[in-house]
Design a protein around this motif. Structure first.
Motif, PDB file in Angstrom:
ATOM      1  N   TRP A   1       0.713  -1.378  -0.308  1.00 33.63           N
ATOM      2  CA  TRP A   1      -0.094   0.578   0.235  1.00 33.63           C
ATOM      3  C   TRP A   1       1.116   1.370  -0.126  1.00 33.63           C
ATOM      4  O   TRP A   1       1.037   2.546  -0.678  1.00 33.63           O
ATOM      5  CB  TRP A   1      -0.973   0.002   1.531  1.00 33.63           C
ATOM      6  CG  TRP A   1      -1.968  -0.720   1.213  1.00 33.63           C
ATOM      7  CD1 TRP A   1      -2.491  -1.836   1.876  1.00 33.63           C
ATOM      8  CD2 TRP A   1      -3.266  -0.841  -0.174  1.00 33.63           C
ATOM      9  NE1 TRP A   1      -3.903  -2.308   1.057  1.00 33.63           N
ATOM     10  CE2 TRP A   1      -4.513  -1.416   0.322  1.00 33.63           C
ATOM     11  CE3 TRP A   1      -3.963   0.444  -0.958  1.00 33.63           C
ATOM     12  CZ2 TRP A   1      -5.214  -1.296  -0.675  1.00 33.63           C
ATOM     13  CZ3 TRP A   1      -4.326   0.992  -1.488  1.00 33.63           C
ATOM     14  CH2 TRP A   1      -5.736  -0.031  -1.307  1.00 33.63           C
ATOM     15  N   GLY A   2       2.052   0.847   0.693  1.00 37.87           N
ATOM     16  CA  GLY A   2       2.950   2.647   0.959  1.00 37.87           C
ATOM     17  C   GLY A   2       3.506   2.642  -0.538  1.00 37.87           C
ATOM     18  O   GLY A   2       3.750   3.282  -0.667  1.00 37.87           O
TER      19      GLY A   2
ATOM     20  N   SER B   1       2.666   1.770  -3.541  1.00 45.19           N
ATOM     21  CA  SER B   1       1.329   1.893  -4.281  1.00 45.19           C
ATOM     22  C   SER B   1       0.722   3.929  -4.499  1.00 45.19           C
ATOM     23  O   SER B   1       0.345   4.734  -4.713  1.00 45.19           O
ATOM     24  CB  SER B   1       0.067   1.409  -4.078  1.00 45.19           C
ATOM     25  OG  SER B   1       0.328   0.374  -4.162  1.00 45.19           O
ATOM     26  N   TRP B   2       1.078   3.908  -2.921  1.00 48.18           N
ATOM     27  CA  TRP B   2       0.504   5.867  -2.898  1.00 48.18           C
ATOM     28  C   TRP B   2       1.629   6.621  -2.938  1.00 48.18           C
ATOM     29  O   TRP B   2       1.113   7.069  -4.155  1.00 48.18           O
ATOM     30  CB  TRP B   2      -0.512   5.507  -1.409  1.00 48.18           C
ATOM     31  CG  TRP B   2      -1.481   5.078  -1.041  1.00 48.18           C
ATOM     32  CD1 TRP B   2      -1.759   4.628  -0.610  1.00 48.18           C
ATOM     33  CD2 TRP B   2      -2.810   5.644  -1.753  1.00 48.18           C
ATOM     34  NE1 TRP B   2      -2.694   4.480  -0.098  1.00 48.18           N
ATOM     35  CE2 TRP B   2      -3.484   5.574  -0.991  1.00 48.18           C
ATOM     36  CE3 TRP B   2      -3.495   7.208  -2.566  1.00 48.18           C
ATOM     37  CZ2 TRP B   2      -4.855   5.491  -1.125  1.00 48.18           C
ATOM     38  CZ3 TRP B   2      -4.528   7.236  -3.089  1.00 48.18           C
ATOM     39  CH2 TRP B   2      -5.175   6.470  -2.112  1.00 48.18           C
TER      40      TRP B   2
ATOM     41  N   PHE C   1       0.855   6.744  -6.784  1.00 48.44           N
ATOM     42  CA  PHE C   1       0.152   7.148  -7.432  1.00 48.44           C
ATOM     43  C   PHE C   1       0.481   9.331  -7.158  1.00 48.44           C
ATOM     44  O   PHE C   1       0.665  10.472  -8.424  1.00 48.44           O
ATOM     45  CB  PHE C   1      -1.446   6.787  -6.459  1.00 48.44           C
ATOM     46  CG  PHE C   1      -2.501   8.152  -6.829  1.00 48.44           C
ATOM     47  CD1 PHE C   1      -3.192   7.858  -7.503  1.00 48.44           C
ATOM     48  CD2 PHE C   1      -2.229   9.050  -5.662  1.00 48.44           C
ATOM     49  CE1 PHE C   1      -4.098   8.518  -7.577  1.00 48.44           C
ATOM     50  CE2 PHE C   1      -3.616  10.253  -5.710  1.00 48.44           C
ATOM     51  CZ  PHE C   1      -4.537   9.904  -6.680  1.00 48.44           C
ATOM     52  N   SER C   2       1.232   9.442  -6.471  1.00 46.25           N
ATOM     53  CA  SER C   2       2.129  10.651  -5.531  1.00 46.25           C
ATOM     54  C   SER C   2       2.933  10.919  -6.752  1.00 46.25           C
ATOM     55  O   SER C   2       2.336  11.988  -7.173  1.00 46.25           O
ATOM     56  CB  SER C   2       2.801  10.879  -4.037  1.00 46.25           C
ATOM     57  OG  SER C   2       3.683  10.087  -4.069  1.00 46.25           O
TER      58      SER C   2
END
Length: 288
Positions: free
Chosen positions: A86-87, A89-90, A93-94
């Motif tokens: 998740w880290g 992935s975010w 995304f940033s």
């Protein structure tokens, strides 16, 4: 509570208190102070800036080394793996939003501001005589002439290199999943070499544009957006190449298995993201 080794249960792992965050803070302080001194012609500024970079590199090696040791010792369970995914992935995304802002600036300049400036030029009240609402935009009657960068040549070669690097990285991933260590190492080596070659050719392209085409940061909106987009992408290629080179070293030391290899996956996600950004950049900056 085991302060030295951290806390480990079946659900999560809490690492022991670390000195690396305060070390990183000291590095950033030295870098900021050194940069401020250097810009104001203080003699010690450059040395303080270099000291900050040295401390930062020490922190990166030390902190990442601790994480690798924890991973190799089996401290990370399934929940930690989910958190890492998740880290990452975010984070990606940033990065998508980061480049979206720059592509948005390019879109606004080409499709909105330049046509509007063309309208104002008809009245001859705001712009110089002879302005045309075309892209690349002119920089002014006294500005040095420049030639836009063509898509054919080094940019096309670099596109082929990045596409090939995505294929070699995927081939390396297949080798990891099949526990074929030689294929994994060879695929990573090819990918790192292709990334290094891309950066080398981009440096050659910049030198050609700056010295022979007159294309500089001061060359109006075209020069600014060209170097902004390609420069930041080149920085991401450099970071991705360093990440994959680190994965290659870890692979040669026997790290990763078909069941546990998120470090490799995270670097691969980042590299494929860099590939996609380049394809969009090649179309809208070089081609159209």
């Amino acid at each position: 509570m085991n302060v030295e080794n951290g806390i480990h249960d079946e659900h999560y792992y809490v690492p022991a208190p670390s000195r690396w965050p305060i070390v990183g803070s000291v590095a950033l302080f030295c870098m900021g102070l050194g940069a401020a001194f250097a810009m104001n012609s203080v003699a010690a500024g450059a040395w303080i800036l270099l000291l900050g970079f040295a401390i930062l590199i020490w922190m990166i090696f030390g902190w990442f080394g601790d994480v690798v040791k924890e991973s190799q010792s089996g401290s990370y369970g399934q929940q930690v793996d989910y958190s890492f995914r998740w880290g990452m992935s975010w984070f990606i995304f940033s990065e998508v939003m980061f480049f979206a802002a720059f592509f948005g600036a390019l879109f606004y300049t080409r499709t909105i501001s330049v046509p509007e400036l063309g309208f104002f030029s008809d009245t001859n009240t705001l712009l110089w005589s002879g302005f045309h609402e075309s892209w690349p935009a002119q920089t002014g009657p006294k500005a040095a002439a420049y030639t836009p960068m063509a898509a054919i040549g080094l940019p096309a070669i670099n596109t082929a290199l990045l596409l090939t690097s995505g294929a070699t990285l995927t081939w390396a991933h297949w080798g990891l999943m099949a526990n074929k260590r030689s294929q994994l190492k060879l695929g990573l080596l090819f990918t790192v070499l292709l990334g290094t070659l891309f950066l080398t050719l981009q440096a050659v392209e910049y030198h050609h544009g700056w010295t022979e085409l007159g294309l500089k940061m001061s060359s109006g909106a075209y020069g600014a957006t060209f170097y902004m987009l390609t420069g930041f992408h080149g920085m991401h290629v450099l970071v991705g190449t360093i990440m994959l080179a680190t994965m290659l070293v870890r692979t040669m030391r026997g790290h990763f298995s078909p069941e546990h290899h998120f470090g490799f996956e995270a670097a691969a996600w980042y590299w494929h993201f860099v590939d996609v950004v380049w394809l969009i950049l090649f179309v809208f900056v070089y081609w159209l």
